[in-house]
Motif scaffolding. Structure first.
Motif, PDB file in Angstrom:
ATOM      1  N   GLY A 133       0.771  -1.241   0.000  1.00  0.00           N
ATOM      2  CA  GLY A 133       0.000   0.000   0.000  1.00  0.00           C
ATOM      3  C   GLY A 133       0.800   1.288   0.000  1.00  0.00           C
ATOM      4  N   MET A 134       0.189   2.300   0.598  1.00  0.00           N
ATOM      5  CA  MET A 134       0.758   3.649   0.622  1.00  0.00           C
ATOM      6  C   MET A 134       2.069   3.682   1.411  1.00  0.00           C
ATOM      7  N   VAL A 135       2.174   2.890   2.466  1.00  0.00           N
ATOM      8  CA  VAL A 135       3.416   2.848   3.247  1.00  0.00           C
ATOM      9  C   VAL A 135       4.570   2.427   2.350  1.00  0.00           C
ATOM     10  N   GLY A 136       4.333   1.437   1.501  1.00  0.00           N
ATOM     11  CA  GLY A 136       5.362   0.980   0.572  1.00  0.00           C
ATOM     12  C   GLY A 136       5.748   2.043  -0.434  1.00  0.00           C
ATOM     13  N   LYS A 137       4.758   2.741  -0.938  1.00  0.00           N
ATOM     14  CA  LYS A 137       5.040   3.814  -1.909  1.00  0.00           C
ATOM     15  C   LYS A 137       5.848   4.943  -1.259  1.00  0.00           C
ATOM     16  N   LEU A 138       5.487   5.302  -0.031  1.00  0.00           N
ATOM     17  CA  LEU A 138       6.237   6.339   0.683  1.00  0.00           C
ATOM     18  C   LEU A 138       7.668   5.878   0.980  1.00  0.00           C
ATOM     19  N   ALA A 139       7.818   4.628   1.377  1.00  0.00           N
ATOM     20  CA  ALA A 139       9.163   4.099   1.654  1.00  0.00           C
ATOM     21  C   ALA A 139      10.009   4.112   0.389  1.00  0.00           C
ATOM     22  N   GLN A 140       9.425   3.678  -0.735  1.00  0.00           N
ATOM     23  CA  GLN A 140      10.162   3.696  -2.004  1.00  0.00           C
ATOM     24  C   GLN A 140      10.537   5.111  -2.401  1.00  0.00           C
ATOM     25  N   ALA A 141       9.619   6.044  -2.246  1.00  0.00           N
ATOM     26  CA  ALA A 141       9.899   7.439  -2.598  1.00  0.00           C
ATOM     27  C   ALA A 141      11.019   7.988  -1.717  1.00  0.00           C
ATOM     28  N   GLY A 142      10.962   7.711  -0.427  1.00  0.00           N
ATOM     29  CA  GLY A 142      12.008   8.179   0.486  1.00  0.00           C
ATOM     30  C   GLY A 142      13.373   7.608   0.135  1.00  0.00           C
ATOM     31  N   HIS A 143      13.407   6.313  -0.163  1.00  0.00           N
ATOM     32  CA  HIS A 143      14.676   5.700  -0.559  1.00  0.00           C
ATOM     33  C   HIS A 143      15.174   6.285  -1.877  1.00  0.00           C
ATOM     34  N   GLY A 144      14.259   6.506  -2.808  1.00  0.00           N
ATOM     35  CA  GLY A 144      14.642   7.099  -4.091  1.00  0.00           C
ATOM     36  C   GLY A 144      15.243   8.483  -3.927  1.00  0.00           C
ATOM     37  N   VAL A 145      14.634   9.297  -3.061  1.00  0.00           N
ATOM     38  CA  VAL A 145      15.155  10.649  -2.808  1.00  0.00           C
ATOM     39  C   VAL A 145      16.540  10.560  -2.170  1.00  0.00           C
ATOM     40  N   VAL A 160      20.265  15.173   2.869  1.00  0.00           N
ATOM     41  CA  VAL A 160      20.507  13.770   3.206  1.00  0.00           C
ATOM     42  C   VAL A 160      20.425  13.575   4.718  1.00  0.00           C
ATOM     43  N   ILE A 161      21.047  14.459   5.478  1.00  0.00           N
ATOM     44  CA  ILE A 161      21.026  14.335   6.937  1.00  0.00           C
ATOM     45  C   ILE A 161      19.596  14.428   7.472  1.00  0.00           C
ATOM     46  N   VAL A 162      18.817  15.376   6.983  1.00  0.00           N
ATOM     47  CA  VAL A 162      17.434  15.536   7.456  1.00  0.00           C
ATOM     48  C   VAL A 162      16.591  14.317   7.075  1.00  0.00           C
ATOM     49  N   ILE A 163      16.675  13.890   5.808  1.00  0.00           N
ATOM     50  CA  ILE A 163      15.854  12.764   5.359  1.00  0.00           C
ATOM     51  C   ILE A 163      16.318  11.455   6.008  1.00  0.00           C
ATOM     52  N   ALA A 164      17.623  11.287   6.171  1.00  0.00           N
ATOM     53  CA  ALA A 164      18.121  10.093   6.860  1.00  0.00           C
ATOM     54  C   ALA A 164      17.675  10.102   8.327  1.00  0.00           C
ATOM     55  N   GLY A 165      17.626  11.270   8.940  1.00  0.00           N
ATOM     56  CA  GLY A 165      17.111  11.369  10.304  1.00  0.00           C
ATOM     57  C   GLY A 165      15.646  10.969  10.378  1.00  0.00           C
ATOM     58  N   LEU A 166      14.855  11.412   9.405  1.00  0.00           N
ATOM     59  CA  LEU A 166      13.446  11.005   9.340  1.00  0.00           C
ATOM     60  C   LEU A 166      13.331   9.499   9.100  1.00  0.00           C
ATOM     61  N   HIS A 167      14.201   8.973   8.257  1.00  0.00           N
ATOM     62  CA  HIS A 167      14.250   7.538   7.970  1.00  0.00           C
ATOM     63  C   HIS A 167      14.522   6.755   9.267  1.00  0.00           C
ATOM     64  N   ALA A 168      15.497   7.204  10.037  1.00  0.00           N
ATOM     65  CA  ALA A 168      15.833   6.546  11.305  1.00  0.00           C
ATOM     66  C   ALA A 168      14.677   6.671  12.296  1.00  0.00           C
ATOM     67  N   ALA A 169      14.069   7.846  12.373  1.00  0.00           N
ATOM     68  CA  ALA A 169      12.942   8.048  13.292  1.00  0.00           C
ATOM     69  C   ALA A 169      11.771   7.146  12.909  1.00  0.00           C
ATOM     70  N   THR A 170      11.534   6.999  11.626  1.00  0.00           N
ATOM     71  CA  THR A 170      10.456   6.121  11.161  1.00  0.00           C
ATOM     72  C   THR A 170      10.744   4.669  11.537  1.00  0.00           C
ATOM     73  N   ALA A 171      11.994   4.245  11.351  1.00  0.00           N
ATOM     74  CA  ALA A 171      12.363   2.872  11.723  1.00  0.00           C
ATOM     75  C   ALA A 171      12.166   2.652  13.225  1.00  0.00           C
ATOM     76  N   LEU A 172      12.553   3.636  14.030  1.00  0.00           N
ATOM     77  CA  LEU A 172      12.371   3.522  15.481  1.00  0.00           C
ATOM     78  C   LEU A 172      10.889   3.527  15.856  1.00  0.00           C
ATOM     79  N   PHE A 173      10.073   4.317  15.155  1.00  0.00           N
ATOM     80  CA  PHE A 173       8.627   4.322  15.387  1.00  0.00           C
ATOM     81  C   PHE A 173       8.045   2.946  15.082  1.00  0.00           C
ATOM     82  N   HIS A 174       8.449   2.369  13.960  1.00  0.00           N
ATOM     83  CA  HIS A 174       7.986   1.015  13.614  1.00  0.00           C
ATOM     84  C   HIS A 174       8.385   0.016  14.700  1.00  0.00           C
ATOM     85  N   HIS A 175       9.612   0.156  15.180  1.00  0.00           N
ATOM     86  CA  HIS A 175      10.124  -0.816  16.149  1.00  0.00           C
ATOM     87  C   HIS A 175       9.449  -0.683  17.518  1.00  0.00           C
ATOM     88  N   TYR A 176       9.377   0.542  18.042  1.00  0.00           N
ATOM     89  CA  TYR A 176       8.894   0.731  19.408  1.00  0.00           C
ATOM     90  C   TYR A 176       7.382   0.963  19.510  1.00  0.00           C
TER      91      TYR A 176
END
Length: 189
Positions: A91-103, A159-175
């Protein structure tokens, strides 16, 4: 809701967040993260230093680690295209993840192109770990140094800002969601 996904090797992964990235993909991910954070930190630190040996050392390490980042990003892209397990998100989560990785990939490519160009525009070679130099394939164009440096600077911050958001998202998923997303990229089981 469980979704079966298939990686490029034809293996099926049942469950919403099942599967693991392979060891090489995990190594590329964490090496990239370590290099990006180190490169960014060195550039920030040398801005506070007076001209001299310490600043020159950090700039030399920045160039050398930047060259290493070029090799890692190229290998990472090749591995992602030709060999890595691909884990899809529904779904949309996958599309957002792909877009974030692409950026992130586009910004990394912008940085690894503009870094050497900035140096070469000033007529300087890339000295790699004080072992060898990569001379400029282009004639020196000092007028290009500022606009190329501008792109390099803002791509690094992005890159630093988006990678920070990427890390925060991973931590949100985990915790918060406790859905196992982060465990797919942790080197140790």
């Amino acid at each position: 809701m469980p979704v079966a996904t298939r990686d490029i090797a034809g293996r099926t992964h049942a469950g919403r967040w099942s599967g693991r990235y392979d060891g090489l993909a995990i190594a590329f991910h964490w090496l990239t993260a370590l290099l990006v954070v180190s490169l960014f930190a060195f550039a920030q630190i040398w801005g506070f230093l007076p001209r001299g040996p310490a600043r020159h050392l950090l700039q030399g390490l920045h160039v050398s680690l930047g060259c290493l980042l070029v090799a890692i990003v190229i290998a990472r892209i090749l591995w992602r295209v030709f060999g890595s397990v691909r884990l899809s998100h529904p779904g949309m989560v996958g599309k957002l993840a792909q877009a974030g990785h692409g950026v992130l990939y586009l910004l990394l490519l912008a940085m690894i192109v503009t870094g050497p160009l900035k140096r070469w525009a000033a007529g300087q070679a890339l000295n790699v770990f004080w072992l060898f130099s990569i001379p400029s394939p282009l004639p020196a164009e000092p007028v290009l140094r500022a606009p190329v440096g501008f792109i390099h600077f803002w791509a690094a911050w992005a890159v630093i800002v988006i990678a920070g958001l990427h890390a925060a998202t991973a931590l949100f998923h985990h915790y918060a969601l406790k859905d196992g997303v982060l465990r797919r990229m942790i080197p140790l089981r």
